[in-house]
Design a protein around this motif. Structure first.
Motif, PDB file in Angstrom:
ATOM      1  N   ALA A 119      44.775  41.609  44.999  1.00 37.88           N
ATOM      2  CA  ALA A 119      45.778  42.126  44.067  1.00 37.88           C
ATOM      3  C   ALA A 119      45.457  43.577  43.760  1.00 37.88           C
ATOM      4  CB  ALA A 119      45.780  41.303  42.781  1.00 37.88           C
ATOM      5  N   PRO A 122      45.764  44.481  37.816  1.00 37.59           N
ATOM      6  CA  PRO A 122      44.732  43.622  37.228  1.00 37.59           C
ATOM      7  C   PRO A 122      45.223  42.255  36.776  1.00 37.59           C
ATOM      8  CG  PRO A 122      44.408  45.872  36.504  1.00 37.59           C
ATOM      9  CD  PRO A 122      45.692  45.869  37.290  1.00 37.59           C
ATOM     10  N   GLY A 125      45.766  39.321  39.571  1.00 33.08           N
ATOM     11  CA  GLY A 125      44.652  38.582  40.144  1.00 33.08           C
ATOM     12  C   GLY A 125      44.428  37.230  39.486  1.00 33.08           C
ATOM     13  N   VAL A 149      40.504  42.384  42.976  1.00 38.03           N
ATOM     14  CA  VAL A 149      41.516  43.265  42.387  1.00 38.03           C
ATOM     15  C   VAL A 149      41.114  44.711  42.636  1.00 38.03           C
ATOM     16  CG1 VAL A 149      42.734  43.933  40.290  1.00 38.03           C
ATOM     17  CG2 VAL A 149      42.030  41.550  40.606  1.00 38.03           C
TER      18      VAL A 149
END
Length: 229
Positions: A119, A122, A125, A149
């Motif tokens: 991802a 943030p 994720g 992330v």
């Protein structure tokens, strides 16, 4: 190729998700009429607060209402960070509504025991990880999820540094491919990195193509149900 013509309302929380889904519809459902609804402040607020608030949910609800009022046949939320909201609000609408990535997550659970998630936002994720584990529980399947992330990739794309965005993702793809059965990109905006990946890896799932096929299939399913009444 999907031939039947439908009007789809696309709800966006970031400009980065727009082009990938437009490209996917152009390839897989070119006759679809697309109406875009955008509130880019949502992704900035989400990155600041780290979770979906009631205010964000109300704003998504308002956009979905505008989409339905415009007469669309289906509504697709293109930002995976807000996927959990769909189950909270979709029952309020007659129009079929799907999240960006649920079909992709179901496929990942189906084909993989060790799933790697990448991802760049943030909040995406942990959201994706939690949804994968929830789906696995529903299917009574044990999975292992490793989530990485890389927010610097999202910031690079925001600044127009597409090459850097892709390179950062490619690095993590190589890292996860060493021990995962399947990888998935948590956001629409990441799909472009797959196009620039020039090395062989484990299967990588992205949501734009799957989302297009899923929303069309859901509209058709609803039509069959209505015809049978």
């Amino acid at each position: 190729m999907i031939e039947k013509k439908y009007t789809i309302g696309l709800i966006h929380a970031t400009m980065n998700s727009v082009q990938p889904i437009l490209d996917a519809f152009r390839q897989h459902a070119p006759q679809a009429v697309l109406i875009n609804f955008m509130d880019e402040s949502l992704i900035y607020d989400l990155n600041k607060k780290g979770h979906v608030t009631k205010d964000m949910t109300r704003r998504l609800l308002a956009m979905a209402g505008k989409a339905e009022d415009s007469g669309v046949d289906g509504i697709l939320l293109t930002c995976s960070s807000f996927t959990p909201v769909v189950s909270d609000i979709s029952h309020l609408f007659q129009t079929p509504m799907l999240s960006a990535d649920m079909s992709m997550l179901e496929k990942a659970v189906e084909i993989g025991g060790r799933i790697g998630v990448i991802a760049t936002v943030p909040a995406a994720g942990p959201t994706t990880t939690a949804l994968l584990k929830k789906l696995a529980d529903q299917h009574k399947k044990e999975i292992q999820v490793e989530t990485i992330v890389i927010p610097e990739a999202f910031h690079a794309l925001q600044k127009g540094k597409r090459g850097l965005h892709d390179e950062l993702i490619h690095q993590k793809v190589q890292e996860l491919s060493a021990h995962c059965d399947v990888l998935l990109f948590a956001q629409f905006s990441m799909a472009r990195a797959l196009q620039t990946l020039d090395v062989k890896t484990k299967p990588i799932l992205t949501s734009p193509e799957i989302s297009v096929k899923s929303i069309i299939a859901e509209i058709e399913r609803r039509e069959v149900v209505l015809d049978q009444r």
